[in-house]
Write a protein that holds these residues in place. Structure first.
Motif, PDB file in Angstrom:
ATOM      1  N   ASN A 163      13.816  31.697  77.608  1.00 13.80           N
ATOM      2  CA  ASN A 163      13.123  31.696  78.891  1.00 13.80           C
ATOM      3  C   ASN A 163      12.736  33.094  79.075  1.00 13.80           C
ATOM      4  N   ILE A 164      13.586  34.116  78.619  1.00 16.21           N
ATOM      5  CA  ILE A 164      12.967  35.494  78.615  1.00 16.21           C
ATOM      6  C   ILE A 164      11.812  35.682  77.802  1.00 16.21           C
ATOM      7  N   VAL A 165      11.674  35.205  76.744  1.00 13.44           N
ATOM      8  CA  VAL A 165      10.563  35.194  75.914  1.00 13.44           C
ATOM      9  C   VAL A 165       9.449  34.433  76.399  1.00 13.44           C
ATOM     10  N   LYS A 166       9.493  33.183  77.054  1.00 16.27           N
ATOM     11  CA  LYS A 166       8.556  32.610  77.731  1.00 16.27           C
ATOM     12  C   LYS A 166       7.862  33.295  79.027  1.00 16.27           C
ATOM     13  N   TYR A 167       8.802  33.824  79.690  1.00 14.66           N
ATOM     14  CA  TYR A 167       8.273  34.643  81.090  1.00 14.66           C
ATOM     15  C   TYR A 167       7.761  36.068  80.526  1.00 14.66           C
ATOM     16  N   ASN A 168       8.104  36.513  79.527  1.00 21.12           N
ATOM     17  CA  ASN A 168       7.807  37.952  79.143  1.00 21.12           C
ATOM     18  C   ASN A 168       6.498  37.632  78.744  1.00 21.12           C
ATOM     19  N   PHE A 169       5.974  36.650  77.825  1.00 24.38           N
ATOM     20  CA  PHE A 169       4.612  36.447  77.523  1.00 24.38           C
ATOM     21  C   PHE A 169       3.897  35.512  77.990  1.00 24.38           C
ATOM     22  N   LYS A 170       4.399  35.147  79.270  1.00 21.55           N
ATOM     23  CA  LYS A 170       3.730  33.912  80.028  1.00 21.55           C
ATOM     24  C   LYS A 170       3.116  32.916  79.136  1.00 21.55           C
ATOM     25  N   ILE A 171       4.005  32.158  78.356  1.00 23.35           N
ATOM     26  CA  ILE A 171       3.436  31.075  77.511  1.00 23.35           C
ATOM     27  C   ILE A 171       4.209  29.920  77.593  1.00 23.35           C
ATOM     28  N   THR A 172       3.892  28.924  77.113  1.00 27.16           N
ATOM     29  CA  THR A 172       4.702  27.486  76.961  1.00 27.16           C
ATOM     30  C   THR A 172       4.574  27.124  75.426  1.00 27.16           C
ATOM     31  N   PHE A 173       5.791  27.109  75.154  1.00 32.31           N
ATOM     32  CA  PHE A 173       6.076  27.146  73.671  1.00 32.31           C
ATOM     33  C   PHE A 173       5.496  25.724  73.034  1.00 32.31           C
ATOM     34  N   ASN A 174       5.039  25.564  71.718  1.00 31.67           N
ATOM     35  CA  ASN A 174       4.692  24.365  71.204  1.00 31.67           C
ATOM     36  C   ASN A 174       6.022  23.916  70.661  1.00 31.67           C
ATOM     37  N   GLU A 175       6.670  22.980  71.078  1.00 30.41           N
ATOM     38  CA  GLU A 175       7.859  22.614  70.573  1.00 30.41           C
ATOM     39  C   GLU A 175       8.055  21.782  69.200  1.00 30.41           C
ATOM     40  N   ASP A 176       6.591  21.466  68.842  1.00 28.69           N
ATOM     41  CA  ASP A 176       6.476  20.607  67.435  1.00 28.69           C
ATOM     42  C   ASP A 176       6.155  21.597  66.395  1.00 28.69           C
ATOM     43  N   SER A 177       6.080  22.885  66.899  1.00 27.20           N
ATOM     44  CA  SER A 177       5.892  24.020  65.874  1.00 27.20           C
ATOM     45  C   SER A 177       6.910  24.299  64.866  1.00 27.20           C
ATOM     46  N   VAL A 178       6.656  24.255  63.396  1.00 26.89           N
ATOM     47  CA  VAL A 178       7.797  24.786  62.612  1.00 26.89           C
ATOM     48  C   VAL A 178       8.255  26.167  63.077  1.00 26.89           C
ATOM     49  N   TYR A 179       7.476  27.037  63.739  1.00 25.75           N
ATOM     50  CA  TYR A 179       7.783  28.278  63.720  1.00 25.75           C
ATOM     51  C   TYR A 179       8.632  28.453  65.202  1.00 25.75           C
ATOM     52  N   TYR A 180       8.583  27.400  66.183  1.00 20.81           N
ATOM     53  CA  TYR A 180       9.574  27.150  67.301  1.00 20.81           C
ATOM     54  C   TYR A 180      10.821  26.783  66.729  1.00 20.81           C
ATOM     55  N   TYR A 181      10.614  25.777  66.015  1.00 18.65           N
ATOM     56  CA  TYR A 181      12.123  25.214  65.200  1.00 18.65           C
ATOM     57  C   TYR A 181      12.949  26.348  64.514  1.00 18.65           C
ATOM     58  N   ARG A 182      12.181  27.257  63.907  1.00 21.07           N
ATOM     59  CA  ARG A 182      12.794  28.312  63.153  1.00 21.07           C
ATOM     60  C   ARG A 182      13.506  29.248  63.911  1.00 21.07           C
ATOM     61  N   PHE A 183      12.576  29.345  65.209  1.00 21.54           N
ATOM     62  CA  PHE A 183      13.051  30.527  66.183  1.00 21.54           C
ATOM     63  C   PHE A 183      14.290  29.868  66.876  1.00 21.54           C
ATOM     64  N   ILE A 184      14.378  28.641  67.182  1.00 16.60           N
ATOM     65  CA  ILE A 184      15.612  28.129  67.829  1.00 16.60           C
ATOM     66  C   ILE A 184      16.857  27.994  67.075  1.00 16.60           C
ATOM     67  N   SER A 185      16.524  27.856  65.622  1.00 14.44           N
ATOM     68  CA  SER A 185      17.555  27.818  64.565  1.00 14.44           C
ATOM     69  C   SER A 185      18.125  29.052  64.691  1.00 14.44           C
ATOM     70  N   HIS A 186      17.321  30.207  64.512  1.00 15.26           N
ATOM     71  CA  HIS A 186      17.608  31.611  64.726  1.00 15.26           C
ATOM     72  C   HIS A 186      18.652  31.971  65.696  1.00 15.26           C
ATOM     73  N   LEU A 187      18.067  31.475  66.968  1.00 17.03           N
ATOM     74  CA  LEU A 187      18.792  31.831  68.300  1.00 17.03           C
ATOM     75  C   LEU A 187      20.219  31.255  68.207  1.00 17.03           C
ATOM     76  N   LYS A 188      20.299  29.637  67.534  1.00 21.44           N
ATOM     77  CA  LYS A 188      21.581  29.037  67.539  1.00 21.44           C
ATOM     78  C   LYS A 188      22.436  29.863  66.639  1.00 21.44           C
ATOM     79  N   PHE A 189      22.125  30.456  65.494  1.00 25.90           N
ATOM     80  CA  PHE A 189      23.110  31.320  64.665  1.00 25.90           C
ATOM     81  C   PHE A 189      23.555  32.555  65.273  1.00 25.90           C
ATOM     82  N   PHE A 190      22.323  33.275  66.046  1.00 19.02           N
ATOM     83  CA  PHE A 190      22.892  34.432  66.690  1.00 19.02           C
ATOM     84  C   PHE A 190      23.912  34.194  67.777  1.00 19.02           C
ATOM     85  N   ALA A 191      23.718  33.069  68.647  1.00 23.95           N
ATOM     86  CA  ALA A 191      24.714  32.763  69.843  1.00 23.95           C
ATOM     87  C   ALA A 191      25.937  32.518  69.122  1.00 23.95           C
TER      88      ALA A 191
END
Length: 282
Positions: free
Chosen positions: A186-214
Motif C-alpha cells: 500500500n505504501i508503494v501503491k500510494y507513493n507512486f499512485k499506481i494500480t499493480f498489474n497482479e498478473d505480472s511476474v514482477y509483481y509476483y517477485r515483489f510479493i515473494s520478496h516481501l513475504k521473506f522480508f516480513a
C-alpha cells in the motif's frame, strides 16, 4: 508388522528400525493388543514423519480425530505438493488436520469465523488460495457441508506457513506476515499512485520478496552483507524515487514493529520496487 502402540481401532504405531510409523486402516486394531501381528493387506495409509515431536503430536491427533479427516487432509497436502511443486514442512499434517476438523465442527455448531485478511490472501497467495478453494470442494464432497471462502483463506495460510518452515504454532506469524505485505504494498501503491498489474511476474517477485522480508522481521533475522556497500550506493542514486519510497517503508517498519531495516534489505527492496513500478507504469 507388529503393533507397538494402539491409537484407536483404526490406527496403530509400528516400529521401523528406530523410527515409528503411524499405520491406518478400517478396524486395524479391533480386538488387538500391543505385540500382535497385523496383516499388511488391511493397511490403507502409512505416515512416516521424521520429526519426533511432530510424530508424537500427530499420534495424539489420530487418537482423537476420525480417520476420514486425516485421510482428507492428506489428499489436500498431496494436491498442494503437486500443484506447487514444492516440499512442505511436516508440521502441515498437524495444522491442517486440526484446522479442517475444527472448521467443520464449528460450522455444524453454527459458528462462523471471518478471515479479516481474505482479500489480501487472494491477492498475495495466487497459487495457494485456489488450492484452498479446491480443499473446500473436497470437504463438501466428504462431509456434505460447504464452508465459507474465509476457510479457503485459512487453509491457504497453512500451506504458505508450511513452505516457510513454520510449525503448527506459527500460523499467527504467517497472518502477521500477510498484514505486513499489505502495508508495504500500500505504501508503494500510494507513493507512486499506481494500480499493480497482479498478473505480472514482477509483481509476483515483489510479493515473494516481501513475504521473506516480513518473515525475517518476525523472526528477528536481519539480512546484512557489507560486501554490497558499493552496489547500494549505485542503486540508491540510480533509482532515487524508489529509494525514497524504501526510506518511507523503513521508517514505517521501525515505528510500528521496532525493526531496523538494514542497507542490504533496502538495496533489494529498492530493486524490486523499481522493477514492479517501471513495469506497471510502462
Amino acid at each position: 508388522m507388529r503393533i507397538d502402540k494402539i491409537l484407536n481401532n483404526n490406527a496403530i504405531v509400528v516400529k521401523e528400525g528406530n523410527k515409528e510409523k503411524i499405520v491406518m486402516g478400517c478396524g486395524l486394531a479391533f480386538k488387538k493388543k500391543v505385540g500382535d501381528e497385523v496383516p499388511e493387506d488391511k493397511v490403507d495409509k502409512t505416515f512416516l514423519l521424521s520429526n519426533k515431536d511432530i510424530s508424537n503430536k500427530f499420534q495424539e491427533l489420530v487418537s482423537d480425530i476420525p480417520m476420514e479427516y486425516i485421510e482428507l487432509a492428506e489428499r489436500i497436502i498431496v494436491l498442494a505438493k503437486t500443484q506447487l511443486g514444492k516440499k512442505l514442512n511436516e508440521s502441515i499434517y498437524l495444522s491442517l488436520v486440526d484446522h479442517i476438523y475444527t472448521a467443520v465442527k464449528r460450522y455444524l455448531e453454527g459458528v462462523e469465523v471471518k478471515n479479516a485478511l481474505l482479500w489480501e490472501i487472494k491477492r498475495f497467495y495466487k497459487e495457494e488460495y485456489p488450492i484452498g478453494l479446491k480443499a473446500l470442494d473436497m470437504i463438501e464432497e466428504e462431509f456434505k457441508v460447504r464452508l465459507p471462502d474465509d476457510e479457503a483463506g485459512f487453509i491457504a495460510l497453512h500451506i504458505v506457513n508450511s513452505q516457510m518452515d513454520g510449525n503448527d504454532k506459527e500460523i499467527k506469524r504467517t497472518y502477521k506476515i500477510t498484514k505486513v505485505i499489505q502495508e508495504i504494498s500500500n505504501i508503494v501503491k500510494y507513493n507512486f499512485k499506481i494500480t499493480f498489474n497482479e498478473d505480472s511476474v514482477y509483481y509476483y517477485r515483489f510479493i515473494s520478496h516481501l513475504k521473506f522480508f516480513a518473515d525475517r522481521l518476525f523472526t528477528e533475522k536481519t539480512f546484512n552483507d557489507e560486501n554490497n556497500d558499493d552496489l547500494f550506493e549505485i542503486i540508491k542514486n540510480k533509482y532515487k524515487s524508489s529509494y525514497e519510497c524504501v526510506e518511507k517503508i523503513s521508517k514505517f517498519i521501525n515505528e510500528k514493529y521496532d525493526y531496523t531495516v538494514s542497507d542490504e534489505e533496502k538495496l533489494y527492496l529498492t530493486i524490486h520496487i523499481e522493477r514492479v513500478v517501471y513495469k506497471t507504469t510502462k
